[in-house]
Design an enzyme around this catalytic site. Sequence first.
Site, PDB file in Angstrom:
ATOM      1  N   ASP A  58      56.884  30.322  26.651  1.00  0.00           N
ATOM      2  CA  ASP A  58      57.856  30.925  27.571  1.00  0.00           C
ATOM      3  C   ASP A  58      58.640  31.937  26.756  1.00  0.00           C
ATOM      4  O   ASP A  58      59.427  31.575  25.882  1.00  0.00           O
ATOM      5  CB  ASP A  58      58.773  29.836  28.139  1.00  0.00           C
ATOM      6  CG  ASP A  58      59.750  30.398  29.173  1.00  0.00           C
ATOM      7  OD1 ASP A  58      59.723  31.617  29.415  1.00  0.00           O
ATOM      8  OD2 ASP A  58      60.538  29.610  29.731  1.00  0.00           O
ATOM      9  N   ASP A  89      28.723  25.146  31.716  1.00  0.00           N
ATOM     10  CA  ASP A  89      29.737  25.751  32.591  1.00  0.00           C
ATOM     11  C   ASP A  89      29.639  25.176  34.010  1.00  0.00           C
ATOM     12  O   ASP A  89      28.606  25.286  34.664  1.00  0.00           O
ATOM     13  CB  ASP A  89      29.473  27.269  32.599  1.00  0.00           C
ATOM     14  CG  ASP A  89      30.433  28.064  33.486  1.00  0.00           C
ATOM     15  OD1 ASP A  89      31.388  27.473  34.042  1.00  0.00           O
ATOM     16  OD2 ASP A  89      30.211  29.295  33.615  1.00  0.00           O
ATOM     17  N   ASP A 125      54.855  31.463  30.747  1.00  0.00           N
ATOM     18  CA  ASP A 125      54.003  32.651  30.665  1.00  0.00           C
ATOM     19  C   ASP A 125      52.543  32.270  30.448  1.00  0.00           C
ATOM     20  O   ASP A 125      51.657  32.846  31.048  1.00  0.00           O
ATOM     21  CB  ASP A 125      54.474  33.550  29.518  1.00  0.00           C
ATOM     22  CG  ASP A 125      55.906  34.031  29.727  1.00  0.00           C
ATOM     23  OD1 ASP A 125      56.263  34.323  30.887  1.00  0.00           O
ATOM     24  OD2 ASP A 125      56.666  34.079  28.752  1.00  0.00           O
ATOM     25  N   HIS A 178      29.909  33.400  37.141  1.00  0.00           N
ATOM     26  CA  HIS A 178      29.488  32.038  36.791  1.00  0.00           C
ATOM     27  C   HIS A 178      28.284  31.607  37.619  1.00  0.00           C
ATOM     28  O   HIS A 178      28.235  31.847  38.833  1.00  0.00           O
ATOM     29  CB  HIS A 178      30.638  31.056  37.025  1.00  0.00           C
ATOM     30  CG  HIS A 178      31.846  31.352  36.196  1.00  0.00           C
ATOM     31  ND1 HIS A 178      32.017  30.838  34.935  1.00  0.00           N
ATOM     32  CD2 HIS A 178      32.929  32.128  36.446  1.00  0.00           C
ATOM     33  CE1 HIS A 178      33.162  31.278  34.439  1.00  0.00           C
ATOM     34  NE2 HIS A 178      33.740  32.063  35.341  1.00  0.00           N
ATOM     35  N   HIS A 197      37.061  36.864  27.215  1.00  0.00           N
ATOM     36  CA  HIS A 197      38.061  36.612  28.257  1.00  0.00           C
ATOM     37  C   HIS A 197      39.248  35.831  27.696  1.00  0.00           C
ATOM     38  O   HIS A 197      39.089  35.019  26.786  1.00  0.00           O
ATOM     39  CB  HIS A 197      37.432  35.823  29.418  1.00  0.00           C
ATOM     40  CG  HIS A 197      36.660  36.689  30.375  1.00  0.00           C
ATOM     41  ND1 HIS A 197      35.600  36.223  31.107  1.00  0.00           N
ATOM     42  CD2 HIS A 197      36.825  37.990  30.735  1.00  0.00           C
ATOM     43  CE1 HIS A 197      35.136  37.200  31.867  1.00  0.00           C
ATOM     44  NE2 HIS A 197      35.852  38.278  31.657  1.00  0.00           N
ATOM     45  N   ASP A 236      40.789  33.290  28.747  1.00  0.00           N
ATOM     46  CA  ASP A 236      40.705  31.828  28.744  1.00  0.00           C
ATOM     47  C   ASP A 236      39.763  31.316  27.658  1.00  0.00           C
ATOM     48  O   ASP A 236      39.546  30.111  27.544  1.00  0.00           O
ATOM     49  CB  ASP A 236      40.328  31.285  30.135  1.00  0.00           C
ATOM     50  CG  ASP A 236      39.029  31.854  30.660  1.00  0.00           C
ATOM     51  OD1 ASP A 236      38.637  32.969  30.235  1.00  0.00           O
ATOM     52  OD2 ASP A 236      38.384  31.196  31.498  1.00  0.00           O
ATOM     53  N   HIS A 237      39.235  32.256  26.854  1.00  0.00           N
ATOM     54  CA  HIS A 237      38.398  31.856  25.709  1.00  0.00           C
ATOM     55  C   HIS A 237      38.935  32.370  24.379  1.00  0.00           C
ATOM     56  O   HIS A 237      38.620  31.806  23.339  1.00  0.00           O
ATOM     57  CB  HIS A 237      36.946  32.315  25.925  1.00  0.00           C
ATOM     58  CG  HIS A 237      36.272  31.572  27.028  1.00  0.00           C
ATOM     59  ND1 HIS A 237      35.363  30.582  26.821  1.00  0.00           N
ATOM     60  CD2 HIS A 237      36.435  31.640  28.371  1.00  0.00           C
ATOM     61  CE1 HIS A 237      34.963  30.071  27.983  1.00  0.00           C
ATOM     62  NE2 HIS A 237      35.603  30.705  28.936  1.00  0.00           N
TER      63      HIS A 237
END
Lengths: 608, 608
Positions: free
Chosen positions: B495, B247, B103, B420, B128, B130-131
């Site tokens: 998972d 970045d 997951d 970005h 976000h 991913d942060h």
Amino acid sequence: MSGSQRRRRAGRPAGPPADLATAPKKTKANKPAVPEATGIGVTGDIIDRLGQPPALPAGGLRVVALGGIGEIGRNMTVFEYDGKLLIVDCGVLFPEDQQPGVDLILPDFGYIEDRMDDVEAVVLTHGHEDHIGAVPFLLRMRADIAVVGSRFTLALVAAKCREHRLRPKLVQVVEGDRQDFGGFDCEFFAVNHSIPDAVAVAIRTGAGMVLHTGDIKLDQLPLDNRLTDLAGFSRLGDEGVDLFLVDSTNAEVPGFVTPERDIGGVLDTVIGKARQRVIVASFASHVHRIQQIVDVAHRHGRRVTFVGRSMVRNMQIAQELGYLSVPEGVIVDMDTAATLPDHRLVLISTGSQGEPLSALSRMARGEHRQINIRADDLVVLASSLIPGNENSVFAVVNGLAKRGATVVTQASAKVHVSGHASAGELLYLYNAVRPSNAMPVHGEWRHLRANAALAEATGVPSDRIVLAEDGVVVDLVDGRAQITGRVPVGHVYVDGLSVGDVGDSTLSDRLVLGEGGFIAITVAVEASTGRPVSAPTVSGRGFSDDPEALSEAVVLVEKALTELANEGVTDAHRIAQGIRRTVGRWVAGKYRRRPMIVPNVIAVGEDD
Amino acid sequence: MSGSQRRRRAGRPAGPPADLATAPKKTKANKPAVPEATGIGVTGDIIDRLGQPPALPAGGLRVVALGGIGEIGRNMTVFEYDGKLLIVDCGVLFPEDQQPGVDLILPDFGYIEDRMDDVEAVVLTHGHEDHIGAVPFLLRMRADIAVVGSRFTLALVAAKCREHRLRPKLVQVVEGDRQDFGGFDCEFFAVNHSIPDAVAVAIRTGAGMVLHTGDIKLDQLPLDNRLTDLAGFSRLGDEGVDLFLVDSTNAEVPGFVTPERDIGGVLDTVIGKARQRVIVASFASHVHRIQQIVDVAHRHGRRVTFVGRSMVRNMQIAQELGYLSVPEGVIVDMDTAATLPDHRLVLISTGSQGEPLSALSRMARGEHRQINIRADDLVVLASSLIPGNENSVFAVVNGLAKRGATVVTQASAKVHVSGHASAGELLYLYNAVRPSNAMPVHGEWRHLRANAALAEATGVPSDRIVLAEDGVVVDLVDGRAQITGRVPVGHVYVDGLSVGDVGDSTLSDRLVLGEGGFIAITVAVEASTGRPVSAPTVSGRGFSDDPEALSEAVVLVEKALTELANEGVTDAHRIAQGIRRTVGRWVAGKYRRRPMIVPNVIAVGEDD
């Protein structure tokens, strides 16, 4: 549509009045109760509800795609006229995520398997896998079908058939040829694409004329000076094209494809600046691209080595037949290449789509036996990025970048152009051919709709545009093409050596197993009592790295077995069901996962 | 590098002479035997050979990314100074094909798990996944870590933590704030990105100043007028930035990102022309994009309904906090929407990445309970196409197109811009900051190298550019950043409900099972003799749809069992090995496939 187009269209040969009378009557205010299944407004819902088609009326032409409409790949279209069949193309499709473990997907031959003797020929428009790859499988059903194509196409087919130990009956044609195959009067036209020697085919029957483009673009400065024969298409248009089957692949892309020739200059700049070794990956059948790489290498005093089985094989064929022209001594084998200084070498390799076993992928992982990527190596991907391959290709690019190579792709330099006509070129085609009926092919629904919009914009009446997909039956009768039903077509999978035994049930199991693994529970029970004769074993694969993950389940299974035996259950199937339920519930509750639960109940001590 | 840049660079504060003396001596003619591990020429081979780092010298700053370098996602960087740790970002990564059934992927906390008490704070640059996505998992290890971020970021973190039943200790900051966390003196700067309220953070320690951009772009006309604080970065540059973490996501993309504002006009044209219902899919956190869609809808007299759990949740938060401004009565719920005429409605939905369970995917498959796609519906994907999602997204687009909808994507209209910075913007950043050392972050190797080239072009000395990846240890000592080793970092998989029990062995089994299924052979043997007490059962899942596919194997297994028993083999493990070998060989020869072979040998009649 502009007024001038309207006027021009008015002059095109229309169907006879009888034709219009047979069409269902409808006005804007009063739509028919049963929706019309042909025309630009047709939706998939309508197509999904189609039934078996009626018998083909005498004098009519039937068109059924067994692959290539509603998808990109495994192109195969069957034409039927007067009891005879003509096949155009017979390709394969490469599988996606939802078809794990599958090597190839074939068109479903079910529609024609009882009528193989009626097949007059299979006409191949060009030598790409998605147009010829399934020919050996077709020939397994009847070996002596005439396989018709141009010289380069047939050379590739012959090589493929040799691998399958087949000796096909090849009929070579060249643009300008006109030849009858059992009532299908075929005329061939040069078209350009990303492989040499591609043709379009005009098929004349008593029902009218069909023009099938195959894969096509309109490079106006092709490397081999072999233009797409737009003049020939215009002559056909004058004669009257009743049904026009048109490549949809790039119908969503505005404008025009850059000439292949322009890539030569870009490659010259990129390779000319390289200080060390250069590796170029491209498609093994893209002879013109390879020609340009070879020319640039030669110009900069570099030798060339072909890497990868299909690259070596195809370039040998291309050289033998004169499609690839290489100065003496430029091509060297890998052993010789190893003795050359880096700045005197260009490797031309397969693997541009990130195929894990390809030479390029092995280089990127540092696993290639002969080629070690070093800082200052230059790698050029002179290729497209086929949707679905992004992860594999970027893995290769990242591996190369990590090793210090500079990687040039079509995103950073114009080192690739498409082989398929963009929207602007398709407009030229429609305007040259001026078809009575148009049928977008070679595309997913998004491409088909975009192509249909282009047909409409050039003046093809919206109810004369046939939006179909694999299996949909299109009949051309009295000059009008209409959808009349559909026949079943499935996906036929090749996995290893066998064809067709892997089907939807197996794939659905693979998807479950791939997501969650399985838990196997094996119990031996006494046949007469259902009582276990040994402790149950519970083991998982693809479920957890934790050796204790399933230990609770053993206790639960023992408990369940006791309860079942106490209830007098002795049937192995019912015991298995009970175990599956117990373990399934437990794993869903404890882990919130859905592995496959596989109970094995062995009844011992049975009399039989 | 141009001469003028060289001259300007010469004026920047250089490290002390002692610093240069500690660097390994090398000349062009005489490269060091042990290659330098820092600098633009560093390759992955060198990094792969790194060992454990030495102890951090007193007064030095250590930087270790546990995620986000060498990959896009699960960003997490750990800074160590004077025995204390500061974490910047703590995100998740979404799995790829090679991680089936997973997951989420978390950063590997192993490096800090014994030092949780030393963590002074986790600073979040924006909201976000991913942060921030791994914050709840970090807080499970220590619940009272200060979670520092801007208002909108913390609102999303709070909502996420509520779902995990956690009450984090939140520390709200705003651009311009400067606050010390145990020796890490943090100053926050406004940056723009594809979510409101993103910040960059400057971290001052005794070792020097680090500037971490987080995700960043330089929209010069942002919708909320909150510019990336280039002026602030310039002031930091004047003061002297010792290490600049930048970045890399779009470093390969030339030029500049189009202002978000420009999308408004495009949406106005696209939606203004729509005759029927409009459905727009976008990211649920992209408040400015949603704002523009809402504004356009309102302008054209349409109501708006939010569809999808995260869209509804985030837009409620955004409205409450004033980031989304909506005129009274414009937002309606789904039931009200159902009563409105199609041309009075815009649905704003999740599912822009083709997630199979999303509302949009269900509409495309004709499975949505309330929304039936019809011809003339307009669907706009106002979103990027994240690499790897192509097949899913195109499946949705094709499904919609088949149902007759017109689908507009970023390929056909400018309905998306990236969050970005492109290469052109990154040059502005480097020139404002003028760092002594630069370290590309947030990118795969291809992005990192492209970013490094930009740093070099602006005058950062090539040996002061740090190319690293997750786990690589970078020490800033005496003004110079150098790679000093690496620490182990793995992939930690979530998972279902559990974290970490699915590892490489399980994934490798899933890949085998997903490709070829399995063949299970169950035999019960007499413990004392090894002779079967019942017929073996051979069954496959994910192997073949043909019920007879495995019948030959039963005979082979029986034969093998007899042979083994004749040889006196009674050990269940050895019997299992024999069966695996027999069936494996047979299936490879007959089918050329590699299913998992799973023997189950039950010894019955044992004394225990």
